[in-house]
Design a protein around this motif. Structure first.
Motif, PDB file in Angstrom:
ATOM      1  N   THR A 152      29.054  76.575  25.511  1.00 55.42           N
ATOM      2  CA  THR A 152      27.754  77.112  25.909  1.00 55.42           C
ATOM      3  C   THR A 152      27.206  76.318  27.094  1.00 55.42           C
ATOM      4  O   THR A 152      26.538  76.876  27.967  1.00 55.42           O
ATOM      5  N   GLY A 153      27.520  75.006  27.091  1.00 56.57           N
ATOM      6  CA  GLY A 153      27.073  74.168  28.209  1.00 56.57           C
ATOM      7  C   GLY A 153      28.108  73.114  28.557  1.00 56.57           C
ATOM      8  O   GLY A 153      27.841  72.191  29.321  1.00 56.57           O
ATOM      9  N   GLY A 154      29.296  73.235  27.939  1.00 56.56           N
ATOM     10  CA  GLY A 154      30.347  72.252  28.173  1.00 56.56           C
ATOM     11  C   GLY A 154      31.122  71.922  26.903  1.00 56.56           C
ATOM     12  O   GLY A 154      31.969  71.037  26.891  1.00 56.56           O
ATOM     13  N   SER A 155      30.840  72.658  25.860  1.00 53.70           N
ATOM     14  CA  SER A 155      31.355  72.352  24.522  1.00 53.70           C
ATOM     15  C   SER A 155      32.860  72.492  24.350  1.00 53.70           C
ATOM     16  O   SER A 155      33.390  72.115  23.308  1.00 53.70           O
ATOM     17  N   ILE A 156      33.554  73.044  25.332  1.00 60.49           N
ATOM     18  CA  ILE A 156      35.018  73.022  25.305  1.00 60.49           C
ATOM     19  C   ILE A 156      35.511  71.907  26.226  1.00 60.49           C
ATOM     20  O   ILE A 156      36.370  71.102  25.865  1.00 60.49           O
ATOM     21  N   ARG A 157      34.941  71.843  27.421  1.00 59.94           N
ATOM     22  CA  ARG A 157      35.474  70.971  28.475  1.00 59.94           C
ATOM     23  C   ARG A 157      35.168  69.492  28.231  1.00 59.94           C
ATOM     24  O   ARG A 157      36.017  68.641  28.425  1.00 59.94           O
ATOM     25  N   GLN A 158      33.926  69.214  27.797  1.00 57.88           N
ATOM     26  CA  GLN A 158      33.571  67.804  27.583  1.00 57.88           C
ATOM     27  C   GLN A 158      34.384  67.195  26.443  1.00 57.88           C
ATOM     28  O   GLN A 158      34.938  66.101  26.598  1.00 57.88           O
ATOM     29  N   PRO A 159      34.536  67.834  25.278  1.00 56.33           N
ATOM     30  CA  PRO A 159      35.395  67.258  24.241  1.00 56.33           C
ATOM     31  C   PRO A 159      36.857  67.150  24.685  1.00 56.33           C
ATOM     32  O   PRO A 159      37.558  66.209  24.287  1.00 56.33           O
ATOM     33  N   ALA A 160      37.317  68.087  25.502  1.00 49.75           N
ATOM     34  CA  ALA A 160      38.689  67.980  26.011  1.00 49.75           C
ATOM     35  C   ALA A 160      38.811  66.719  26.850  1.00 49.75           C
ATOM     36  O   ALA A 160      39.771  65.963  26.730  1.00 49.75           O
ATOM     37  N   SER A 161      37.817  66.481  27.693  1.00 49.65           N
ATOM     38  CA  SER A 161      37.816  65.293  28.543  1.00 49.65           C
ATOM     39  C   SER A 161      37.809  64.013  27.693  1.00 49.65           C
ATOM     40  O   SER A 161      38.490  63.043  28.014  1.00 49.65           O
ATOM     41  N   PHE A 162      37.060  64.038  26.580  1.00 45.50           N
ATOM     42  CA  PHE A 162      36.940  62.854  25.717  1.00 45.50           C
ATOM     43  C   PHE A 162      38.193  62.569  24.894  1.00 45.50           C
ATOM     44  O   PHE A 162      38.343  61.487  24.344  1.00 45.50           O
ATOM     45  N   THR A 163      39.065  63.574  24.771  1.00 52.36           N
ATOM     46  CA  THR A 163      40.202  63.406  23.867  1.00 52.36           C
ATOM     47  C   THR A 163      41.551  63.565  24.565  1.00 52.36           C
ATOM     48  O   THR A 163      42.583  63.636  23.909  1.00 52.36           O
ATOM     49  N   GLY A 164      41.540  63.694  25.885  1.00 50.46           N
ATOM     50  CA  GLY A 164      42.807  63.826  26.607  1.00 50.46           C
ATOM     51  C   GLY A 164      43.492  65.160  26.380  1.00 50.46           C
ATOM     52  O   GLY A 164      44.721  65.253  26.384  1.00 50.46           O
ATOM     53  N   THR A 165      42.704  66.194  26.177  1.00 53.29           N
ATOM     54  CA  THR A 165      43.282  67.532  25.975  1.00 53.29           C
ATOM     55  C   THR A 165      42.824  68.467  27.091  1.00 53.29           C
ATOM     56  O   THR A 165      41.998  68.105  27.932  1.00 53.29           O
TER      57      THR A 165
END
Lengths: 95, 486, 493
Positions: free
Chosen positions: C179-192
């Motif tokens: 909605t505001g980054g909820s896919i991309r930011q966690p991907a960035s935080f976990t190397g995915t």
């Protein structure tokens, strides 16, 4: 404080969320911090800018006037916290 | 001022009532406004509810194109401006029969803008009433409060059914006008086929905004009387509410802008329990729905397909059938009556048909307290009866007798005439024989008649009497004139 | 068995097709891994029975030569997607044990293509959060640890369960929402790899709504190719969602040609925000160099209204949420707390059912829509949105893609920002503008921070031009050669 405690009380009422007296002050602070921060939008001149109405440019699609459902009474009420005889039941509403 | 007749007298002088109406008309459609659930009235509780109507998580509205078209047809029928772009907004409030927690409605940009209709008043005058707007919205469900001592029961069958809210301008000045307005709107909707207009089942409801003022002054504070569901109640509610407001004002009080309910049993309006907080509906455009854009071609097509509406029909009846404006007005006011009349008049003497429909037929219905839909005499049967008059099988007088029997028994006129032997005697020989007999038996009357030709009437009566009313009056007159040498 | 969880989705697909492995084996391996990973709290509902049944059916279809594009591939599902017969909670108490009788379009599409459901994944309550700390089931824990601390880190949010499950090999891929980054930011935080497609690409039907004009589903995977494969199955027009677009879904995998010569990549100067850390700055420069070496042309661009995106978002998203969450009223499903009357019942139910962050946003949303404030806040924010969309449109006249960092920092510690909403919101500073404009964006792992945590780069594409986006992401992924893995501390006794 752009959102004082009375305002918190009023919008909590509108939103139908019970808020205790002790919660009012911290909520007032939180909401004010956020709303003070969004005030920076005031810097932008938007007088002649239309508000966005659709994210992607496309035309609204419509459905045909066809009944597509059987009786879903069971499905619709099966997750109800309280129901009786196919009705949802709630504390009595006085009009 | 022509409006003076509408002033009502209070203790301190005259007052004028000002009224605007909001009519909620259920759109005639198979499925709901945003879901595929059916719209029929009277189904088992929660049996006509889709996942969308119950606002389950993740459900989305998809608009029914027929509901849009019905709104456009209605707009055209009200002579109103059609907006090619309109927007659905959410009206947010909590109520158990409002599953989404908001009603999808049109607030800022309705599908239909300003229009105007004409209403016919009892004194024969015609008044114009402005239409402010028409918009599409969802109906709510129903809460039943009398099934349980401490619980309300919620049935969502109506939830999501399409409604048209038709808002008038505050142009009405007395109960009769408000009633005539509702009747006219209902009639137009029925002709258009966009709403069945059934007030008992709630397909048509009116909210009446009533205020009072001293003639010529600014508008007073209004009260909204919600969901009045019959034309009679509209009249009663207005009369009561106007009087109440005048009493309050004359006692030095002021009117609170509020929502009131009409209680038909008590014949009064009463304030809905004052809400704990003022309404703040937080309207905003529904992000699940793109703006509703319709094409001019669609509007043109729907316009071309519009049926003949009551005003046009009335004018045509006056023009083509030489009906009086009054008769024509009576006939067109209800679509069902008009359909009935047109079926009766089809291929027949329209004037005669109109006389029969507005005279004997409506009279009998009224007397029996019946609606046209439950009439024991069909349009075809009444047409057959008129045929029997036109081809001289029976006289108009006998026809009235036959009609009474038809209305009682539902039998075909031909059968009744046959069984009762009511055929008109057109056999000149038989009529002549009857005349000869009467002349022979009444030489004195013959002599008088020769002196005073008006006496011929007495002979006509005698002949009709002796033939059981069945002699063709025209033949009787002709033969008598000859025999009496008039 | 552990070997099977090391496969990428594409590799597993090949082995299944070649009948080297069965879906049941593959699924069991993931279930075993998931069961041994309670410490991560990635799954909130594991569905082994459903999974094994689906896997067996997949094996039968493979046997008959009727395999779908995702046949036999075990996936995790964010608990925001309604799943028929499987409890769906949006990780909120207010949904209680709500069990849908319907399947979201996105997950139905995946199952129709043969995928296998392992279970439901943790997320921030109603997807409101950037750390997965607002879940009713407790925080989900990042499998990564900093080299200089043993503190548990957040996996990003709101799709923290999805990013964690994929990063720690508890699923071959996972559905998520952004909605505001909820896919991309966690991907960035976990190397995915986290891909948010264009608004309208995936149907929203059957996914618990947060903010209707911003929500969009997408995949979290371990490779760009896997994202391309999963997105192809998730996407498509749905007549039940009229904001889903009726255009063909291309074969995204076929778009991965490895050739980006001549592609024009914009570098927006406004993303060089005040206080940006050196390592993020360095990563970004590195990304620019990689793309340049691959033959892309780098173009400096300006997106002048960038700084207003976040405040505009924090008006629009809560406004829509305040209305979308009104249906949780204790009447038809979910939690009900008894009250003296109907209003009391509503207020108690919603007070107990919603957590602090959800309550905060519902109140903000209610406030900005209320009488007297609507124009100043909501309309103003929607006007800003128009300007932001125009900025991108303007830029895309000159360029094909934008390259930016995904997040301003690597993963932070659990509890670090939970009491400071504003600093939490700032996590989404680079991702939010993309949602406001409805554009597609992808985050892919590009390097490690100084203390050994993954950092992502974001590519942003044109509307419905996911092909180009994935093509460039694939090249960037190849260049970055990110191969670090978290140590499996969570499986230790």
């Amino acid at each position: 404080m752009s959102v004082d405690e009375n305002t918190v009380r009023r919008i909590a009422k509108l939103a139908r969320i019970a808020v205790t007296e002790e919660e009012l002050a911290p909520l007032s602070k939180d909401l004010s911090t956020i709303l003070d921060w969004v005030e920076q939008l005031g810097e932008v001149d938007t007088d002649h800018v239309p508000p966005m109405t659709s994210v992607v440019e496309m035309e609204i699609k419509m459905r045909k006037d066809i009944v597509r459902h059987d009786n879903l009474q069971k499905q619709v009420t099966q997750n109800a916290p309280q129901s009786e005889d196919g009705f949802f039941t709630v504390p009595k509403v006085i009009e | 001022m022509s409006e003076n007749k509408n002033l009502i007298e209070g203790a301190t002088g005259f007052w004028e009532i000002v009224m605007g109406l909001e009519i909620h008309a259920q759109v005639a459609s198979n499925a709901k406004l945003f879901s595929g659930a059916p719209t029929e009235f009277g189904a088992e509780q929660n049996s006509q509810v889709s996942l969308v109507d119950a606002a389950l998580p993740g459900m989305l509205p998809v608009i029914n194109e027929e509901c849009v078209q019905q709104a456009v047809r209605t707009g055209l029928g009200l002579g109103a401006e059609i907006h090619l772009r309109s927007v659905f907004d959410r009206k947010n409030y909590f109520y158990p029969d409002l599953p989404q927690g908001y009603q999808i409605s049109q607030f800022k940009d309705p599908i239909v803008g300003e229009g105007e209709i004409e209403i016919d008043l009892k004194d024969g005058s015609v008044k114009r009433v402005g239409i402010e707007r028409l918009h599409l919205e969802q109906d709510a469900g129903k809460s039943v409060h009398d099934q349980h001592p401490s619980m309300s029961f919620v049935d969502l069958n109506r939830s999501g059914v399409a409604l048209m809210e038709i808002v008038s301008k505050p142009d009405m000045r007395c109960a009769e006008e408000a009633q005539a307005y509702v009747k006219k709107i209902r009639s137009i909707l029925r002709y258009l086929g966009t709403c069945d207009g059934n007030m008992e089942e709630g397909s048509l409801r009116a909210d009446v905004n009533v205020s009072v003022r001293r003639p010529g002054e600014d508008l007073g504070t209004r009260c909204e009387i919600k969901n009045v569901n019959s034309i009679r109640f509209i009249g009663q509610a207005i009369e009561y509410e106007a009087r109440r407001q005048i009493d309050v004002l004359e006692d030095g009080g002021s009117i609170d802008q509020e929502t009131r309910l009409f209680d038909p049993r008590a014949g009064e309006t009463r304030s809905m329990r004052s809400k704990e907080e003022a309404h703040d509906y937080r309207y905003f455009p529904d992000p699940d729905l793109l703006p509703l854009v319709i094409k001019q071609e669609l509007v043109d097509k729907l316009r071309a397909e519009l049926p003949e509406l009551p005003d046009e029909k009335k004018a045509r009846f006056v023009r083509e059938y030489s009906l009086s404006p009054y008769d024509a007005g009576v006939l067109v006011s209800e679509k069902a009556s008009c359909d009935f009349f047109e079926a009766v008049a089809d291929g027949r003497d329209a004037k005669l048909a109109a006389n029969w429909v507005t005279g004997e037929f409506f009279g009998a219905l009224n007397k029996a307290g019946l609606q046209i839909e439950s009439s024991p005499v069909s349009a075809k049967q009444l047409g057959d009866l008129i045929n029997l008059i036109s081809d001289d099988t029976i006289s108009g007088r006998i026809a009235k007798e036959v009609f009474e029997i038809m209305f009682e028994t539902g039998d075909d006129p031909a059968k009744i005439v046959e069984e009762k032997g009511l055929q008109q005697v057109t056999d000149l020989g038989a009529i002549e024989a009857a005349i000869d007999e009467i002349i022979a038996a009444n030489p004195d009357k013959v002599a008088q008649a020769k002196e005073k030709p008006k006496m011929a009437g007495w002979f006509v009566g005698q002949v009709m009497k002796s033939t059981g009313g069945k002699a063709n009056p025209k033949s009787v007159n002709e033969l008598l004139a000859k025999k009496l040498g008039l | 068995m552990t070997e099977l969880t090391k496969l990428t989705l594409a590799e597993a697909r090949a082995k299944l097709a070649a009948k080297e492995i069965t879906s049941v084996e593959l699924t069991e391996a993931h279930l075993v891994a998931a069961k041994a990973s309670d410490k991560l709290n990635a799954y909130v509902t594991l569905t082994p029975d459903v999974a094994l049944k689906m896997a067996a059916a997949s094996d039968a279809r493979i046997e008959k030569g009727e395999a779908g594009p995702l046949e036999g591939i075990p996936l995790g599902v964010k608990d925001l997607f309604c799943t028929d017969g499987v409890r769906t909670t949006a990780c909120s108490n207010i949904l209680d044990d709500f069990t849908p009788t319907y399947e979201s379009t996105v997950t139905a599409n995946l199952w129709a293509d043969g995928a296998v459901m392992l279970g439901k994944l943790n997320n921030d309550e109603f997807a409101m959060g950037s750390s997965n700390e607002t879940s009713r089931f407790g925080p989900c824990i990042n499998p990564w640890k900093a080299s200089d601390s043993d503190a548990d880190l957040v996996p990003g949010g709101s799709s923290g369960g999805s990013s964690t499950a994929v990063a720690s090999h508890l699923a071959l891929g996972a559905t998520a929402t952004d909605t505001g980054g909820s896919i991309r930011q966690p991907a960035s935080f976990t190397g995915t790899v986290g891909m948010k497609p264009t608004y309208g690409r995936c149907s929203r039907w059957g996914t618990v709504a947060f903010a209707s004009s911003l929500d969009q589903a997408g995949p979290i995977t371990r490779t760009v190719r896997d994202a391309a494969i999963m997105l192809k199955s998730m996407a498509g027009h749905d007549e039940k969602d009229t904001t889903s677009v009726d255009i063909e879904v291309p074969d995204y995998e076929a778009a991965l040609t490895g050739d980006i010569r001549g592609l024009k990549i914009g570098i927006p100067k406004e993303y060089r925000v005040e206080g940006m850390s050196d390592e993020i700055e360095k990563l970004w420069t590195q990304g620019i160099d990689w793309l340049k070496s691959a033959g892309a042309e780098i173009v400096d661009v300006s997106l002048p209204h960038t700084k207003y995106a976040l405040p505009a978002y924090y008006i629009v998203a809560p406004a829509e949420a305040s209305s979308n969450l009104a249906r949780y009223d204790g009447v038809r499903y979910g939690l009900r707390v008894q009250g003296d009357d109907i209003t009391d019942m509503y207020e108690k139910t919603r007070a107990e059912g919603f957590g602090d962050e959800v309550r905060r946003r519902v109140l903000i949303g209610t406030y900005v829509l209320s009488a007297g404030y609507y124009d100043a806040y909501y309309i103003k924010a929607q006007k800003i949105r128009t300007l932001i969309a125009q900025d991108f449109k303007q830029a895309y006249k000159k360029i094909d893609l934008l390259l930016t960092p995904t997040a301003p920092s690597p993963a932070f510690a659990i509890g670090e920002k939970v009491d400071d909403p504003l600093s939490m919101y700032l996590n989404d500073v680079f991702t939010v503008p993309v949602n406001l404009a409805g554009l597609p964006g992808i985050s892919l792992p590009a390097g490690l921070s100084s203390n050994g945590l993954p950092l992502g780069l974001q590519l942003i594409g044109r509307t419905f031009d996911e092909d180009t986006l994935l093509r460039a992401a694939d090249v960037l992924e190849e260049a970055a050669g990110f191969s670090a893995e978290p140590s499996k501390w969570w499986t230790e006794a």
